[in-house]
Motif scaffolding. Structure first.
Motif, PDB file in Angstrom:
ATOM      1  N   GLU B1406       0.554  -1.521  -0.135  1.00 25.22           N
ATOM      2  CA  GLU B1406      -0.164   0.023  -0.230  1.00 25.22           C
ATOM      3  C   GLU B1406       0.412   1.780   0.198  1.00 25.22           C
ATOM      4  O   GLU B1406       2.152   1.433   1.139  1.00 25.22           O
ATOM      5  CB  GLU B1406      -0.730  -0.138   1.004  1.00 25.22           C
ATOM      6  CG  GLU B1406      -1.811  -1.033   0.878  1.00 25.22           C
ATOM      7  CD  GLU B1406      -2.970  -0.248   2.190  1.00 25.22           C
ATOM      8  OE1 GLU B1406      -2.307  -0.321   3.230  1.00 25.22           O
ATOM      9  OE2 GLU B1406      -3.911  -1.043   1.686  1.00 25.22           O
ATOM     10  N   VAL B1407       0.430   2.084  -1.338  1.00 15.34           N
ATOM     11  CA  VAL B1407       1.221   3.492  -0.454  1.00 15.34           C
ATOM     12  C   VAL B1407       0.971   4.561  -0.587  1.00 15.34           C
ATOM     13  O   VAL B1407      -0.491   4.403  -1.049  1.00 15.34           O
ATOM     14  CB  VAL B1407       2.234   3.719  -2.236  1.00 15.34           C
ATOM     15  CG1 VAL B1407       3.006   2.385  -2.548  1.00 15.34           C
ATOM     16  CG2 VAL B1407       1.595   3.374  -3.687  1.00 15.34           C
ATOM     17  N   GLY B1408       1.207   5.836  -0.574  1.00 17.28           N
ATOM     18  CA  GLY B1408      -0.042   6.753  -0.468  1.00 17.28           C
ATOM     19  C   GLY B1408      -0.399   7.333   1.399  1.00 17.28           C
ATOM     20  O   GLY B1408       0.470   6.902   1.751  1.00 17.28           O
ATOM     21  N   GLY B1409      -1.713   7.200   1.235  1.00 16.78           N
ATOM     22  CA  GLY B1409      -1.793   8.396   2.693  1.00 16.78           C
ATOM     23  C   GLY B1409      -1.029   9.846   2.842  1.00 16.78           C
ATOM     24  O   GLY B1409      -1.529  10.857   2.167  1.00 16.78           O
ATOM     25  N   ILE B1410      -0.774   9.570   4.103  1.00 20.75           N
ATOM     26  CA  ILE B1410       0.293  10.624   4.378  1.00 20.75           C
ATOM     27  C   ILE B1410       1.369  10.981   3.444  1.00 20.75           C
ATOM     28  O   ILE B1410       2.751  11.233   4.263  1.00 20.75           O
ATOM     29  CB  ILE B1410       0.590  11.391   5.760  1.00 20.75           C
ATOM     30  CG1 ILE B1410      -1.012  11.233   6.683  1.00 20.75           C
ATOM     31  CG2 ILE B1410       0.846  12.982   5.872  1.00 20.75           C
ATOM     32  CD1 ILE B1410      -0.947  11.046   8.238  1.00 20.75           C
ATOM     33  N   VAL B1411       0.714  11.476   2.531  1.00 16.96           N
ATOM     34  CA  VAL B1411       2.364  12.455   1.327  1.00 16.96           C
ATOM     35  C   VAL B1411       1.817  13.080   0.328  1.00 16.96           C
ATOM     36  O   VAL B1411       0.626  13.559   0.611  1.00 16.96           O
ATOM     37  CB  VAL B1411       2.441  10.832   0.607  1.00 16.96           C
ATOM     38  CG1 VAL B1411       2.743   9.893   0.897  1.00 16.96           C
ATOM     39  CG2 VAL B1411       1.005  10.696  -0.688  1.00 16.96           C
ATOM     40  N   ALA B1412       2.845  14.152  -0.868  1.00 17.89           N
ATOM     41  CA  ALA B1412       2.951  15.465  -0.496  1.00 17.89           C
ATOM     42  C   ALA B1412       2.461  15.036  -2.141  1.00 17.89           C
ATOM     43  O   ALA B1412       2.670  13.570  -2.422  1.00 17.89           O
ATOM     44  CB  ALA B1412       3.921  15.643  -0.481  1.00 17.89           C
ATOM     45  N   VAL B1413       1.066  16.113  -2.572  1.00 21.29           N
ATOM     46  CA  VAL B1413       1.053  15.931  -3.784  1.00 21.29           C
ATOM     47  C   VAL B1413       1.375  17.338  -4.257  1.00 21.29           C
ATOM     48  O   VAL B1413       0.974  18.182  -4.190  1.00 21.29           O
ATOM     49  CB  VAL B1413      -0.581  15.636  -4.130  1.00 21.29           C
ATOM     50  CG1 VAL B1413      -0.271  13.900  -3.684  1.00 21.29           C
ATOM     51  CG2 VAL B1413      -1.278  16.220  -3.091  1.00 21.29           C
ATOM     52  N   VAL B1414       1.396  17.131  -5.806  1.00 22.90           N
ATOM     53  CA  VAL B1414       1.213  18.198  -6.362  1.00 22.90           C
ATOM     54  C   VAL B1414       0.646  18.190  -8.082  1.00 22.90           C
ATOM     55  O   VAL B1414      -0.250  18.042  -8.032  1.00 22.90           O
ATOM     56  CB  VAL B1414       2.555  18.611  -7.267  1.00 22.90           C
ATOM     57  CG1 VAL B1414       2.729  19.749  -8.696  1.00 22.90           C
ATOM     58  CG2 VAL B1414       4.177  17.509  -7.102  1.00 22.90           C
ATOM     59  N   ASP B1415       0.130  20.348  -7.511  1.00 23.49           N
ATOM     60  CA  ASP B1415      -0.964  20.393  -8.236  1.00 23.49           C
ATOM     61  C   ASP B1415      -0.520  21.034  -9.485  1.00 23.49           C
ATOM     62  O   ASP B1415       0.202  22.222  -9.538  1.00 23.49           O
ATOM     63  CB  ASP B1415      -1.990  21.379  -7.503  1.00 23.49           C
ATOM     64  CG  ASP B1415      -2.248  22.066  -8.181  1.00 23.49           C
ATOM     65  OD1 ASP B1415      -2.986  21.759  -9.303  1.00 23.49           O
ATOM     66  OD2 ASP B1415      -3.806  23.171  -7.593  1.00 23.49           O
ATOM     67  N   GLN B1416      -0.449  20.136 -10.096  1.00 24.55           N
ATOM     68  CA  GLN B1416       0.402  20.472 -12.020  1.00 24.55           C
ATOM     69  C   GLN B1416       0.217  21.563 -12.199  1.00 24.55           C
ATOM     70  O   GLN B1416       0.612  22.968 -12.708  1.00 24.55           O
ATOM     71  CB  GLN B1416      -0.011  19.551 -13.003  1.00 24.55           C
ATOM     72  CG  GLN B1416       0.256  18.025 -12.724  1.00 24.55           C
ATOM     73  CD  GLN B1416       0.162  16.888 -13.397  1.00 24.55           C
ATOM     74  OE1 GLN B1416      -0.727  17.401 -14.661  1.00 24.55           O
ATOM     75  NE2 GLN B1416       0.290  15.392 -13.065  1.00 24.55           N
ATOM     76  N   ASP B1417      -1.364  22.231 -12.505  1.00 21.13           N
ATOM     77  CA  ASP B1417      -1.257  23.506 -13.106  1.00 21.13           C
ATOM     78  C   ASP B1417      -0.628  24.704 -12.243  1.00 21.13           C
ATOM     79  O   ASP B1417      -0.133  25.968 -12.764  1.00 21.13           O
ATOM     80  CB  ASP B1417      -3.258  24.023 -12.735  1.00 21.13           C
ATOM     81  CG  ASP B1417      -3.635  23.265 -13.447  1.00 21.13           C
ATOM     82  OD1 ASP B1417      -2.925  22.297 -14.001  1.00 21.13           O
ATOM     83  OD2 ASP B1417      -5.031  23.251 -13.344  1.00 21.13           O
ATOM     84  N   LYS B1418      -0.118  24.717 -10.599  1.00 25.91           N
ATOM     85  CA  LYS B1418       0.014  25.726  -9.958  1.00 25.91           C
ATOM     86  C   LYS B1418       2.078  25.521 -10.948  1.00 25.91           C
ATOM     87  O   LYS B1418       2.930  26.654 -10.212  1.00 25.91           O
ATOM     88  CB  LYS B1418      -0.120  25.499  -8.694  1.00 25.91           C
ATOM     89  CG  LYS B1418      -1.008  26.337  -8.253  1.00 25.91           C
ATOM     90  CD  LYS B1418      -1.304  26.496  -6.670  1.00 25.91           C
ATOM     91  CE  LYS B1418      -2.759  26.385  -6.028  1.00 25.91           C
ATOM     92  NZ  LYS B1418      -3.176  26.414  -4.947  1.00 25.91           N
ATOM     93  N   CYS B1419       2.171  24.349 -10.379  1.00 23.81           N
ATOM     94  CA  CYS B1419       3.595  23.809 -10.573  1.00 23.81           C
ATOM     95  C   CYS B1419       4.724  24.733 -11.762  1.00 23.81           C
ATOM     96  O   CYS B1419       3.937  24.745 -12.540  1.00 23.81           O
ATOM     97  CB  CYS B1419       3.794  22.537 -11.068  1.00 23.81           C
ATOM     98  SG  CYS B1419       5.713  22.235 -11.078  1.00 23.81           S
ATOM     99  N   ALA B1420       5.590  25.812 -10.978  1.00 26.29           N
ATOM    100  CA  ALA B1420       6.277  26.393 -12.303  1.00 26.29           C
ATOM    101  C   ALA B1420       7.144  25.823 -12.299  1.00 26.29           C
ATOM    102  O   ALA B1420       9.040  26.109 -13.066  1.00 26.29           O
ATOM    103  CB  ALA B1420       6.960  27.768 -11.089  1.00 26.29           C
ATOM    104  N   VAL B1421       7.384  24.781 -12.483  1.00 29.07           N
ATOM    105  CA  VAL B1421       9.230  23.530 -12.808  1.00 29.07           C
ATOM    106  C   VAL B1421      10.435  25.059 -11.884  1.00 29.07           C
ATOM    107  O   VAL B1421      11.124  24.307 -12.332  1.00 29.07           O
ATOM    108  CB  VAL B1421       8.621  23.163 -14.119  1.00 29.07           C
ATOM    109  CG1 VAL B1421       9.406  22.480 -14.064  1.00 29.07           C
ATOM    110  CG2 VAL B1421       7.713  22.716 -14.198  1.00 29.07           C
ATOM    111  N   CYS B1422      10.394  24.870 -11.056  1.00 27.63           N
ATOM    112  CA  CYS B1422      11.560  25.702 -10.300  1.00 27.63           C
ATOM    113  C   CYS B1422      12.333  24.852  -9.592  1.00 27.63           C
ATOM    114  O   CYS B1422      13.452  25.562  -9.674  1.00 27.63           O
ATOM    115  CB  CYS B1422      10.826  26.991  -9.546  1.00 27.63           C
ATOM    116  SG  CYS B1422      10.074  25.854  -7.516  1.00 27.63           S
ATOM    117  N   LEU B1423      11.793  23.732  -9.434  1.00 25.47           N
ATOM    118  CA  LEU B1423      13.039  22.440  -9.185  1.00 25.47           C
ATOM    119  C   LEU B1423      13.581  23.020  -7.903  1.00 25.47           C
ATOM    120  O   LEU B1423      14.448  21.967  -6.738  1.00 25.47           O
ATOM    121  CB  LEU B1423      14.151  22.742  -9.803  1.00 25.47           C
ATOM    122  CG  LEU B1423      14.242  22.373 -11.370  1.00 25.47           C
ATOM    123  CD1 LEU B1423      15.230  22.346 -12.108  1.00 25.47           C
ATOM    124  CD2 LEU B1423      13.185  21.331 -11.903  1.00 25.47           C
TER     125      LEU B1423
END
Lengths: 126, 1485
Positions: B1406-1423
């Motif tokens: 099982e993976v996931g749960g309390i993990v970080a997720v990215v909102d692709q629309d907001k991501c500016a690919v700043c690294l």
């Protein structure tokens, strides 16, 4: 150990101090906190390797911003201690409350601050 | 692997729950086996839980072990059996039956909530075992605050001798303890549980309890009787509550209102039965009133106690003799009584058959006392009174007569010592002016004219016969004569049973007493019971009280139709001193006289019948009570039972025997530290500031006796100078039988020195370590050693200290030692720490005996072979941890996983057959629903409710936005409350739950489990910690604590409203393993996994399996390395579950745990392999020296080359006259700052081989520190015995090697002891060269495996995850990790297999749960996230131009969302909205 410390301290659980955002620190003041401190693991002992180092940077950033805004930087602080250091936590809690009592209500809470200032002996406010 | 005959059992027993046992249990349980984890102590955790910090990372030991303990405690498939020991084993591998004996805990674990209210009230302070006696704990205890199970336990040994000596088994230790605590009503209640006449008995009892009191071994017995009197007098009897008892209809008649009758009535009344007492005399009390004079027992004391009995509903008819028109038979058949108790005592005097005994003026003791007590006046003034008798009655008679004015002389048969009267009675009588005349018998009573004139006496020859029976004989011819006006004969009492009739049917004994059953007190007539003097003859009152109680218990059984004897608690009787198991008497106990009771002045005594003893003042009583040494440890004062609101205390629990069916057993009983008491020159037992290293761990620990403040025990002063003495109980055959090295002491001493220095912020601590060889042979240990010396300033002195002496007038100590220069030095220290070694405990050896497991006689550790390091001689029984050999924590953890693998291989067919699986209902979809929050507020017994007004808080919670239900509970974590929560969720359609109680650390997971049972997502839950963070820490400020509790609940509700359900994604697990490296480690790992039923792919870059092991030949210990290797290769190559890919290399890999895909370049082309786990066993190699003429001179070898030459019997080697070894060639140098761990042992073994080959050969080993750790020390010893010469050198002063034209090789070394150069001319020079890791930059890069500066792979955690790599699903083993001998490589390889099995055995991850997720629309690919993540998880997905965080890899720390400038990343369950909602609500108060 049930070490007694002032009840003014309220603790928010975070997965790691790495999750403590500058936004969270500022919002706490906005909501009426007079001081905020971040209690992280000892440096080098972060379960997530770097979280406490990140948090320290953010706390220092807020301190700097506070100084520029005219707020006392001592209202926000970072401490490092291990989970078995209960006495140290109690000492920190006490120190922060004492510090806050000296500083008085945060200027964000304008009314409370004005009342506190009015109640201070003149020379102390001076 | 041995074959298992029939279907094996899918269960394993792990014995010992230290870190090794815990790890083995977790690995097995996570790999599909059910585990019984047997532990002798009340909690798991072992010694690691006692440590402060751990080397070399300085992690807090408790912080890192605690999560494992919690996991163990909550694991569905681990059954923890605390306080248990293995007693026997039968059956065969795969199917054993193990007998386990479990000691009672005296606490019901199902009910105990761990709140700790019981310890607060427990009066018994005992040395705290966990703090090794440096602090005090209570008899009811939890081993340490984080203990698992959290259930408390009670320490009991045999009941105290005082309790056993008391005929009524009064809980003497208990009430003495309560008096010590100023708890008088409680003490009285405890006494009155068995004795209704405490003030009475507390005055007159001859107190056999005190005769058996063990305090007299120190000074004097505790004044138990006086204390009883004190407490009875300290309480207001009129205000004593009468319990509310449901009344029964039966009536019981009691004949006689003496001590037995009153006791019987009292106990019956407490059961609701109506007792009616018939008393012949005008008043109650029997002998107490009519036999005991008032100066000993004031009537008001007796009256207040009888009055209380009456208040319980007992009816007493005085002047109502039985017999005549009211016989026993009448009571039963005519008067409606259901049962009768006869307790009429012995109130007639025995008459002496001597001439003149019936003369007028001769009085009889019993009648005389009775008449006096009834108010009859005897005018003895000016008269000579002779009292005959030597017992207490005679004393009472004499002293009464004295008060009536008589000139009294007492005459008795016995000597002063033989007199049956209590000695203090005799003394007091003398104070009153009574003459005591001993050794005379009455020959005749002389009378004249109707008046007594005196006595004719005869001398006594003896009073008692050889058997000690009363049988006086006289010298009839030696006579004397005494004149008297009055003679009172007080020579004994007898019963008067004339009231019995034939119809009563009560049989008598030949002695004229009532015949009774000794247990039940039943007479020959059904329904009639008897006790006290009628049954035993004249004896002490407390025995009559005891008999009355026993009869009452029988009568209650009789009335309710129960068997009179079944399951009846037998009275406790004294046991011989040497047989009793009682708390030891501490050597440091301070002598103290018992408290003397104040009396009225002696001259006042005979003026009347006023009581002469005044009783204790309160402070005297408390001080006296504090002298008690708590023989039984638990005093059974019952305060815990009363304070426990959960009803969990079960003092009646007994031991249990369990028979458990398991397929395999893993022994991990650990070690005990050497007890330095036996080491006379170190005076550990005498000087408090000489402590063991384990004690020092507790001193340093924040949870230790001094709360982490570094002070020394004697005066709690901060030490300025501390010394560590190494090898105490190790490498020593003089003071103990421990010739081995304990392997861990050097490192722990350095760690302690460093941590101690860090503790001292205000001053610089002088820390000195006295050692013989510094053994820092583990990974990163050498650097730690260097830092300790260079950065922290720890001083290292190479010397074995021979004596510790006290510094007169201070608590400090002097150390005498021989410096390396040969100079004798002395130095003063404030504190000395003995670095004690590890040894097998007697318990561990017993366990081995029970299991039939062999131990090595020289070391007493389990005997294992290097090729099967966790197998014992018994198939199916494995061993790990220090019981296998002394080792540190990571080695123990490694072996634990290896043992789990071994058991997993044996029981592979049974995997998953005996486990429990949790079934959950389908989840309720709460999407779109308005929040409906339920708040459950906990009182936690009184832990919260005692400070915070819980009803007010509960009402307040109901007013918060979103809350639709709130309730309070006594214990929210109890089983019945879980049902209440479930019902509330259903009834009120709650979609979120808040519990306001204790810590989420201990209880969050449990409540989450609960709400899942009705289909709520576990993330829709929040706790408000109003105990640990409120009521406990603000206990003196209840108002503020309530206000804070409101804030905390408000914050929790605000947060829970924002929470959203989280779901983990499940992926099927690919049950293949990829093993990289075909050396021994890789092969063993592959074979173990294959034996467990998993497919293994073994990738080897050469065309041959075996790796470095081909260089090993036969060791001096006779181990056939070559044979083993060839056998292993054969097994691997022929295993159906193993495919070997020769000449192959990894190209690239992708995926996550359970789902990896790796591309491998093989001679047949590229091959893609799917696998669930990866084991890196990439190996190492010997350093090829550039120094010491290696490669330039034919007679300079490396260790491996010498091995080969020896094996091949190279004539140059065989015929050599002199051989020299140089150690640390390339190791422990600035460019390679680590110890290669195995070279010292290797050289020693080779030296032994050379000496055996040619005893005449001169063999020298030039070394820096001999690091033959653990049992390898025995080889070092053997080498010295064979004459191998060891010469030490320093890094600054390395040996010099050159060739000379005449004599060939020349080695020059400065001998540090002689201080002069030694020149050697070896025929062979062997260089113990360093071990290097194989270069794995490419593979390291492909698998993103971190390496340390020296190129060794870095494990996930140096202490507790020694075979895991930081990325999930990757493991490591062998030389790739660190230099190690073959047995350790094999153990680590098996461990990697054991760890891998915990994943491979699962069908899905099982993976996931309390993990970080990215909102692709907001991501500016700043690294920013890519750079911020310490685990390198975020990657840029160029197909969508946004960062991607693999939920399978995300660790959930929350660093990236807090760094992301665009706020494009969210950490689930800790979103900004959730955090801000909570803090805003918190601050709103």
């Amino acid at each position: 150990m049930r070490l007694q410390y002032p009840p003014d301290i309220k603790i928010i659980l975070m997965p790691c101090t790495g999750r403590v955002d500058i936004l969270h620190l500022l919002k706490a003041f906005e909501a009426g906190a007079d001081a905020v401190f971040v209690a992280g693991c000892l440096e080098g002992e972060c379960h997530y390797l770097m979280g406490n180092i990140r948090a320290k940077k953010r706390v220092n950033k807020v301190k700097k911003d506070f100084a520029q805004m005219g707020l006392e930087p001592e209202r926000v602080e970072m401490f490092n201690l291990s989970s078995s250091e209960g006495p140290k936590f109690a000492a920190i809690a006490k120190e922060m409350v004492e510090r806050t009592l000296k500083l008085g209500p945060s200027p964000v809470r304008a009314e409370a601050r004005a009342a506190w200032l009015a109640a201070q002996p003149k020379e102390a406010v001076g | 692997m041995a074959a298992v005959k029939k279907d094996p059992v899918g269960k394993v027993m792990v014995v010992g729950a230290g870190i090794a046992g815990v790890q083995a249990a977790l690995d097995l349980a996570n790999a599909g086996f059910y585990v019984h984890l047997v532990e002798k102590k009340s909690a798991i955790g072992g010694v690691m839980a006692q440590l402060d910090k751990t080397f070399p990372t300085n992690d807090c030991s408790m912080c890192i072990i605690s999560p494992k303990l919690v996991e163990c405690g909550r694991h569905l498939n681990i059954d923890i059996l605390p306080l248990s020991e293995v007693k026997g084993i039968t059956g065969e591998p795969g199917n054993f039956t193990v007998t386990v004996a479990r000691e009672p805990r005296y606490i019901d674990p199902a009910k105990c909530t761990g709140c700790g209210a019981c310890t607060e009230v427990c009066p018994v302070r005992v040395p705290d075992d966990f703090n090794l006696g440096l602090g005090e704990g209570k008899a009811i205890y939890r081993l340490y605050p984080q203990a698992i199970p959290a259930t408390f336990a009670i320490k009991k040994v045999d009941r105290a001798p005082c309790v056993r000596a008391c005929p009524a088994n009064l809980s003497a230790q208990g009430y003495v303890q309560l008096i010590k605590e100023h708890k008088y009503p409680e003490a009285l209640a405890l006494i009155m549980d068995r004795l209704p006449l405490p003030g009475t008995i507390g005055r007159i009892c001859p107190h056999p309890c005190e005769s058996d009191c063990r305090r007299q071994e120190v000074d004097e017995p505790i004044a138990i009787c006086n204390l009883k009197r004190f407490v009875a007098d300290a309480v207001d009897w009129d205000a004593m509550p009468v319990p509310d008892i449901p009344q029964r209809s039966e009536k019981v008649a009691i004949v006689g209102a003496g001590p037995s009758g009153l006791s019987c009535a009292f106990h019956l009344a407490l059961k609701g039965v109506k007792p009616v007492i018939f008393e012949a005399a005008p008043e109650t009390g029997g002998w107490l009133r009519y036999g005991i004079p008032e100066y000993r027992l004031p009537r008001e004391v007796l009256d207040r106690e009888v009055d209380y009995i009456k208040r319980l509903g007992v009816k007493i008819h005085c002047n109502s003799p039985i017999g005549g028109d009211r016989t026993i038979n009448d009571l039963l058949t005519r008067d409606g009584f259901n049962a009768v108790f006869i307790g009429v005592g012995a109130q007639d005097s025995i008459r002496l058959p001597v001439p003149g005994s019936d003369a007028p003026g001769v009085l009889w003791g019993v009648e005389y006392l009775k008449d006096s007590a009834s108010g009859q006046k005897f005018a003895f003034k000016g008269k000579k009174v002779l009292v005959v008798g030597g017992g207490n009655v005679a004393m009472d008679v004499a002293r009464t007569a004295r008060r009536q004015g008589g000139d009294v002389t007492l005459i008795c048969l016995e000597t002063r010592e033989e007199m049956p009267a209590s000695p203090w009675e005799v003394e007091e009588a003398e104070h009153e002016g009574i003459e005591i005349v001993t050794r005379w018998g009455v020959k005749e009573i002389k009378a004249q004219g109707g008046q007594v004139k005196g006595l004719e006496l005869k001398a006594v020859a003896r009073v008692f016969d050889e058997q000690g029976r009363f049988s006086p004989t006289y010298f009839e011819d030696q006579t004397a004569s005494r004149d008297a006006d009055v003679v009172i004969m007080a020579i004994g009492q007898k019963t008067n049973l004339k009231f019995l009739t034939a119809a009563d049917g009560v049989k008598l004994t030949p002695r004229g007493l009532i015949e009774t059953d000794p247990v039940t007190k039943a007479t020959s007539r059904e329904g009639v019971f008897a006790g006290g003097d009628v049954e035993t003859g004249p004896y002490i009152a407390i025995a009559a009280v005891a008999a009355g109680r026993e009869a009452a218990l029988s009568i209650e059984r009789y009335l309710t139709g129960q068997d009179l004897k079944a399951h009846r608690e037998a009275p406790l009787r004294p046991i011989p001193k040497e047989e009793g198991n009682w708390s030891p008497i501490r050597a440091d106990i301070e002598k103290k006289h018992r408290a003397l009771m104040q009396t009225v002045p002696v001259e006042e005594w005979i003026k009347g019948f006023k009581e002469i003893n005044l009783g204790y003042r309160e402070e005297e009583a408390v001080e006296e009570a504090a002298r008690c040494i708590n023989c039984g440890i638990c005093s059974e004062c019952m305060q815990c039972a009363i304070s426990c609101q959960a009803g969990a205390v079960a003092h009646a629990q007994g031991p249990e025997k369990l028979e458990l069916n398991v397929g395999a057993v893993i022994l991990a009983p650990g070690f005990q530290v050497y007890d330095p008491t036996k080491y006379d020159a170190y005076h550990y037992a005498n000087y408090p500031n000489v402590v063991t290293s384990l004690e020092f761990e507790r001193i340093l620990s924040a949870s230790g006796p001094y709360a982490g403040h570094l002070v020394r025990p004697s005066d709690h002063a901060e030490p300025k100078k501390v010394a560590w003495l190494q090898c105490v109980g190790s490498r020593d055959l003089h003071h103990c039988d421990n010739s081995f090295c304990s392997a861990v002491c050097c490192m722990y001493a350095i760690k302690q020195a460093v941590i101690a220095k860090e503790h001292c912020k205000e001053y610089t601590l002088d820390a000195t370590i006295f050692f013989m060889d510094m053994r820092t042979h583990g990974k990163d240990f050498e650097k730690y050693y260097w830092r300790a010396e260079e950065e922290h300033g720890v001083r290292f002195v190479r010397s074995r200290v021979h004596t510790i002496d006290p510094v007169p007038g201070t608590d400090s100590l002097t150390i005498r030692y021989l410096a390396e220069t040969g100079e004798l030095k002395t130095e003063e220290f404030d504190l000395v720490v003995l670095s004690v070694g590890l040894e097998s405990s007697a318990d561990a050896l017993n366990l081995a005996r029970t299991m039939g497991v062999e131990v090595r006689p020289e070391t007493r550790f389990a005997a294992t072979s290097p090729f099967t390091p966790v197998d014992t001689n018994q198939t199916g029984v494995y061993v790990c941890g220090v019981f296998q050999a002394p080792k540190d924590i990571p080695q123990s953890v490694m072996e634990a996983s290896a043992a789990a693998a071994a058991a997993g291989e044996l029981l592979a067919p049974a995997r998953g057959t005996a486990i429990k699986v949790r079934e959950l209902p389908p989840e309720i979809d709460v999407a779109g629903q308005a929040p409906r929050v339920g708040v459950f507020v906990c009182n936690c017994g009184i832990n919260i409710g005692g400070v915070i007004n819980v009803p007010v808080l509960t009402e307040y919670a109901a007013t918060l936005p979103g809350v639709v239900f709130s309730d309070q509970n006594l214990f929210t974590c109890s089983a019945d409350t879980q049902d209440k929560i479930l019902n509330a969720i259903k009834e009120h359609q709650l979609n979120r739950v808040v519990v306001a109680s204790c810590s989420p650390r201990t209880h969050m997971a449990m409540f989450q489990d609960t709400i899942q049972e009705v289909g709520l997502n576990p993330y829709l839950f929040e706790m408000a910690n109003i105990r640990d963070q409120d009521s406990w820490v603000h206990m003196h400020e209840p108002e503020k604590a309530l206000a804070k509790a409101k804030d905390l609940v408000r914050g929790a509700v605000a947060r829970v409203v924002q929470l959203e359900p989280l779901h983990k994604q499940a992926f099927p697990v690919c049950k293949n393993a990829l093993v990289i490296g075909g050396g021994v480690a890789g092969m063993e790992a592959a074979r173990s996994m294959a034996n467990m039923g998993f497919q293994a792919y073994l990738v080897e870059k050469t065309d041959k399996l075996g790796g470095q092991a081909w260089n090993l030949v036969t060791s001096s210990r006779g181990y056939d390395y070559r044979g083993y290797l060839e056998g292993l290769i054969q097994k691997v190559e022929s295993h159906p579950n193993i495919e070997v890919l020769f000449n192959s290399e990894i190209k690239d890999t992708s995926g996550f745990i359970g789902n990896f895909n790796t591309n491998i370049k093989t001679p047949q082309g590229e091959r893609m392999i799917d696998h669930g786990v990866t084991v890196m066993a990439t190996g190492g190699q010997a350093y090829s020296p550039e120094e010491y003429l290696y490669g330039r001179h034919p007679h300079v070898f490396t260790s491996l080359e010498l091995d080969k030459a020896i094996a091949e019997k190279d004539p140059h080697v065989a015929e050599a006259q002199q051989a020299v070894f140089i150690q640390c060639v390339g190791s422990r140098e600035p460019e390679r700052p680590y110890c290669s761990r195995l070279c010292c042992t290797h050289s020693v073994e080779s030296a032994i081989d050379l000496k055996r080959m040619n005893p005449e050969m001169d063999v020298f080993i030039l070394y820096r520190d001999m690091r033959t750790y653990g049992e390898k020390e025995l080889l070092y010893k053997e080498a010295r015995e064979l004459g191998v010469v060891f010469i030490r050198y320093d890094l600054e002063n390395k040996p010099k090697v050159k060739t000379t034209p005449v004599r060939g090789l020349q080695v020059t070394i400065t001998d540090p002891i002689l201080g002069r150069p030694v020149v050697l001319h070896p025929d062979i020079l062997t260089l113990a060269s360093a071990i290097l890791p194989n270069p794995v930059e490419d593979i390291g890069e492909i698998f993103k495996v971190p390496r340390n500066a020296e190129g060794f792979l870095n494990e996930a955690h140096a202490k507790l995850r020694p075979v895991d790599l930081p990325s999930d699903g990757l493991f490591l083993a062998g030389l790739a990790h660190y230099p190690k001998p073959i047995d350790e490589s094999i153990a680590q390889a098996k461990a990697a297999a054991g760890r891998a099995a915990t994943f491979l055995s699962k069908d899905q991850v099982e993976v996931g749960g309390i993990v970080a997720v990215v909102d692709q629309d907001k991501c500016a690919v700043c690294l920013t996230c890519v750079r911020a993540c310490p685990f390198n998880v975020p990657v840029i997905d160029y197909t969508v131009d946004a960062a991607y965080i693999d939920p399978a890899k995300c660790q959930g720390c929350g660093i990236c969302p807090s760094e992301c400038p665009a706020k494009a990343i969210t950490l689930k369950n800790f979103t900004d909205a959730q955090v801000i909602a909570q803090e805003t609500a918190l601050a709103a108060g």
